[in-house]
Design an enzyme around this catalytic site. Structure first.
Site, PDB file in Angstrom:
ATOM      1  N   VAL A 184       8.044   2.880  -1.727  1.00 38.72           N
ATOM      2  CA  VAL A 184       8.953   3.645  -0.870  1.00 38.72           C
ATOM      3  C   VAL A 184       8.761   3.150   0.557  1.00 38.72           C
ATOM      4  CG1 VAL A 184       9.537   5.943   0.015  1.00 38.72           C
ATOM      5  CG2 VAL A 184       8.780   5.684  -2.349  1.00 38.72           C
ATOM      6  N   GLY A 218       0.788  -1.226   0.000  1.00 37.50           N
ATOM      7  CA  GLY A 218       0.000   0.000   0.000  1.00 37.50           C
ATOM      8  C   GLY A 218       0.818   1.273   0.000  1.00 37.50           C
ATOM      9  N   HIS A 219       2.155   1.165   0.013  1.00 31.74           N
ATOM     10  CA  HIS A 219       3.015   2.368   0.139  1.00 31.74           C
ATOM     11  C   HIS A 219       4.136   2.331  -0.875  1.00 31.74           C
ATOM     12  CE1 HIS A 219       5.516   5.450   2.218  1.00 31.74           C
ATOM     13  NE2 HIS A 219       4.352   5.843   2.684  1.00 31.74           N
ATOM     14  N   PHE A 220       4.053   2.579  -1.981  1.00 28.20           N
ATOM     15  CA  PHE A 220       2.911   2.818  -2.848  1.00 28.20           C
ATOM     16  C   PHE A 220       2.981   1.777  -3.950  1.00 28.20           C
ATOM     17  CE2 PHE A 220       4.314   6.858  -1.047  1.00 28.20           C
ATOM     18  CZ  PHE A 220       3.165   7.311  -0.436  1.00 28.20           C
TER      19      PHE A 220
END
EC number: 4.2.1.59
Length: 142
Positions: free
Chosen positions: A56, A49-51
């Site tokens: 990152v 989810g990041h990203f």
């Protein structure tokens, strides 16, 4: 240079998957300092989810990896065996560079002050010798 593998790290700090964020201790002196390594891979759960289109490593997780490195230094003391080190504070935290899959984090934390159960550490994370995060961390051992 004393080294610790993942099983030896787990014998000192209570963190476990998916929140154990250091792979190896490359050098340490109980109560004084620790130097660790974290190999960042695309398989890290936070990258979902990041990203998804530009992975990152979250800055707060880099700081957590630094705190775990400092916790090894503090909890390796015989009188702290079986205890945990909690955050007491974060000061002067600066994020200088992104950490991406394939990077190897070089983590260091030097204990610069200790009074009773409270310790202060100067922490720095690097990739390829370049600083990505610097912070002063306060630990409360309980």
């Amino acid at each position: 240079m004393p080294k610790l593998n993942i099983e030896e790290i787990k014998a000192i700090i209570p963190h476990r998957y998916p929140f154990l964020l250091i792979d190896e201790i490359q050098d340490y002196e109980a109560g004084e300092f620790a130097v660790a390594k974290k190999c960042v891979t695309i398989n890290e759960p936070f990258f979902q989810g990041h990203f998804p289109s530009y992975p990152v490593m979250p800055g707060v997780l880099i700081v957590e990896a630094l705190a775990q490195t400092g916790a090894v230094a503090l909890l390796a003391l015989p009188e702290n065996k079986g205890k945990i080190a909690l955050f007491g504070g974060i000061k002067n935290c600066k994020f200088k560079k992104q950490v991406r899959p394939g990077d190897v984090l070089e983590l260091s934390c030097r204990v610069v002050n200790r009074k009773g159960p409270v310790g202060i550490g100067e922490a720095e994370a690097k990739v390829d010798g370049k600083t990505v995060v610097k912070a002063e961390l306060t630990f409360a051992v309980q």
